[in-house]
Design an enzyme around this catalytic site. Structure first.
Site, PDB file in Angstrom:
ATOM      1  N   PRO A  86       0.819  -1.219   0.000  1.00 25.48           N
ATOM      2  CA  PRO A  86       0.000   0.000   0.000  1.00 25.48           C
ATOM      3  C   PRO A  86       0.858   1.277   0.000  1.00 25.48           C
ATOM      4  O   PRO A  86       0.346   2.364  -0.239  1.00 25.48           O
ATOM      5  CB  PRO A  86      -0.834  -0.120   1.280  1.00 25.48           C
ATOM      6  CG  PRO A  86      -0.238  -1.219   2.080  1.00 25.48           C
ATOM      7  CD  PRO A  86       0.589  -2.061   1.164  1.00 25.48           C
ATOM      8  N   GLU A 113       1.633  -8.094   8.835  1.00 27.18           N
ATOM      9  CA  GLU A 113       1.800  -6.684   9.191  1.00 27.18           C
ATOM     10  C   GLU A 113       2.796  -5.994   8.273  1.00 27.18           C
ATOM     11  O   GLU A 113       2.973  -4.790   8.341  1.00 27.18           O
ATOM     12  CB  GLU A 113       2.270  -6.564  10.638  1.00 27.18           C
ATOM     13  CG  GLU A 113       1.348  -7.248  11.637  1.00 27.18           C
ATOM     14  CD  GLU A 113      -0.061  -6.692  11.586  1.00 27.18           C
ATOM     15  OE1 GLU A 113      -0.215  -5.468  11.638  1.00 27.18           O
ATOM     16  OE2 GLU A 113      -0.996  -7.508  11.494  1.00 27.18           O
ATOM     17  N   ARG A 150      -4.852  -8.725 -20.261  1.00 28.10           N
ATOM     18  CA  ARG A 150      -5.868  -8.400 -21.264  1.00 28.10           C
ATOM     19  C   ARG A 150      -5.345  -7.442 -22.339  1.00 28.10           C
ATOM     20  O   ARG A 150      -5.928  -7.321 -23.407  1.00 28.10           O
ATOM     21  CB  ARG A 150      -7.157  -7.864 -20.620  1.00 28.10           C
ATOM     22  CG  ARG A 150      -7.014  -6.535 -19.952  1.00 28.10           C
ATOM     23  CD  ARG A 150      -8.283  -6.132 -19.224  1.00 28.10           C
ATOM     24  NE  ARG A 150      -9.360  -5.708 -20.115  1.00 28.10           N
ATOM     25  CZ  ARG A 150      -9.429  -4.520 -20.695  1.00 28.10           C
ATOM     26  NH1 ARG A 150      -8.478  -3.623 -20.512  1.00 28.10           N
ATOM     27  NH2 ARG A 150     -10.454  -4.213 -21.471  1.00 28.10           N
ATOM     28  N   ASP A 164     -11.390   1.421 -23.960  1.00 27.79           N
ATOM     29  CA  ASP A 164     -11.484   1.252 -22.509  1.00 27.79           C
ATOM     30  C   ASP A 164     -11.625   2.590 -21.796  1.00 27.79           C
ATOM     31  O   ASP A 164     -11.075   3.595 -22.242  1.00 27.79           O
ATOM     32  CB  ASP A 164     -10.186   0.636 -21.951  1.00 27.79           C
ATOM     33  CG  ASP A 164     -10.123  -0.860 -22.133  1.00 27.79           C
ATOM     34  OD1 ASP A 164     -11.157  -1.461 -22.435  1.00 27.79           O
ATOM     35  OD2 ASP A 164      -9.022  -1.412 -21.955  1.00 27.79           O
TER      36      ASP A 164
HETATM   37 CL1  6GU Z   1      -0.358  -3.827  -3.176  1.00 23.76          CL
HETATM   38  N1  6GU Z   1      -1.046  -4.493  -0.734  1.00 23.76           N
HETATM   39  C1  6GU Z   1      -1.789  -4.364   0.382  1.00 23.76           C
HETATM   40  N2  6GU Z   1      -1.554  -5.157   1.418  1.00 23.76           N
HETATM   41  N3  6GU Z   1      -2.764  -3.475   0.509  1.00 23.76           N
HETATM   42  C2  6GU Z   1      -2.992  -2.694  -0.547  1.00 23.76           C
HETATM   43  C3  6GU Z   1      -2.263  -2.775  -1.740  1.00 23.76           C
HETATM   44  C4  6GU Z   1      -1.268  -3.706  -1.789  1.00 23.76           C
HETATM   45  N4  6GU Z   1      -2.726  -1.859  -2.601  1.00 23.76           N
HETATM   46  C5  6GU Z   1      -3.717  -1.243  -1.961  1.00 23.76           C
HETATM   47  N5  6GU Z   1      -3.872  -1.742  -0.726  1.00 23.76           N
END
Ligand code: 6GU
Length: 226
Positions: A86, A113, A150, A164
C-alpha cells in the site's frame, strides 16, 4: 510474457488462473503465470517465513531470506521485480500498458503486518492498487496481472480495449444490447440507425459528458492516459 508471483497463499490464485480470459490467455500461450509458495524457499527447519518485528508493536513480519532466494532463483536478464505494497506508487491504466510490453515480471505479495524493509532493495518498482489496506498483496497482484494480460496483443480483440475507460483520459461510452425497449428504457435511436459517423460522434460526446460529470479530475491531468 512470463509472470512469477511469490506468495504465502498460493491457493488464493486458483480461481483467477482457471477462469475466463486469463485461463484462455494461458492456454493459448500468450502468458505463462506461475505461482510460487514463498515457504518452499525457506531455509528454516519449520519452513518459517515470518517472525516478530524488532522493536515490538507490530505483528508478524515477512523475513528476507526466503524472498531473496526466490527472486534470485527466478530473476533473469529482462526481469522487472515488483513489490506489492500500500506504500507503493498508485497503479493506473498507463502502467498496465507499459507493463504489458515487458518480457518477465516477478510480483512479490507482502502479507501480515508487513515485510522486512530490506526486501525493498529487490524491487524495481513498488505498486499499490489504491488508498486502502488489504490483508495481503495477493488480490492486488491479481488485479495488476489481470489488467496487464488483457492488453497483451491477441488476448482480446484490440477494438475492445481501444475504447477502454481511461484511454485518452475518458471514461467508456455507454453500451446497450437487446431488447431495444426494456421496461420503458429505450436504446438511443442513433445506435439503431446504422450511421457510423453519427454513432462515433454520439459515443465521443457521451464519453466526454460522463467523464465531466463523474471524473473531472481525469480531464485535468494526463497521468492515466494509455
Ligand atoms: Cl499492493 N497491498 C496491500 N496489502 N494493501 C494494498 C495494496 C497492496 N494496494 C492497496 N492496498
Amino acid at each position: 510474457m512470463k509472470v512469477d508471483i511469490l506468495t504465502i497463499f498460493p491457493e488464493m490464485f486458483e480461481g483467477f488462473l482457471t477462469t475466463s480470459i486469463i485461463k484462455r490467455a494461458i492456454q493459448n500461450k500468450f502468458v505463462d503465470i506461475k505461482i510460487h509458495d514463498i515457504r518452499k524457499y525457506s531455509k528454516n527447519p519449520h519452513k518459517k517465513v515470518d517472525d516478530y518485528g524488532f522493536g515490538g508493536g507490530r505483528g508478524m513480519v515477512l523475513m528476507p531470506q526466503p524472498i531473496f532466494d526466490a527472486v534470485e532463483d527466478l530473476k533473469k536478464e529482462n526481469t522487472k521485480v515488483i513489490l506489492m505494497t500500500p506504500q507503493g506508487k498508485t497503479y493506473k491504466q498507463k502502467m498496465a500498458y507499459d507493463l504489458s510490453k515487458e518480457k518477465h515480471l516477478i510480483l512479490i505479495c507482502g502479507h501480515y503486518e508487513g515485510f522486512d524493509e530490506r526486501i525493498r532493495t529487490l524491487a524495481d518498482l513498488e505498486l499499490s492498487i489504491g488508498d486502502y489496506v488489504l490483508t495481503g498483496g495477493e488480490l492486488a497482484s491479481m488485479v495488476i496481472t489481470d489488467s496487464i494480460v488483457r492488453l497483451i496483443d491477441g488476448v482480446i480483440e484490440k477494438d475492445s480495449h481501444l475504447n477502454d475507460s481511461f484511454n485518452n483520459n475518458l471514461l467508456d461510452y455507454p453500451v446497450y444490447t437487446k431488447p431495444v425497449n426494456f421496461r420503458g428504457m429505450k436504446v438511443p435511436d442513433v445506435l439503431l440507425s446504422g450511421h457510423h459517423a453519427n454513432i462515433k460522434k454520439f459515443r465521443e460526446e457521451e464519453a466526454l459528458k460522463k467523464t465531466q460529470k463523474r471524473r473531472p479530475d481525469l480531464l485535468e491531468n494526463g497521468e492515466n492516459n494509455g
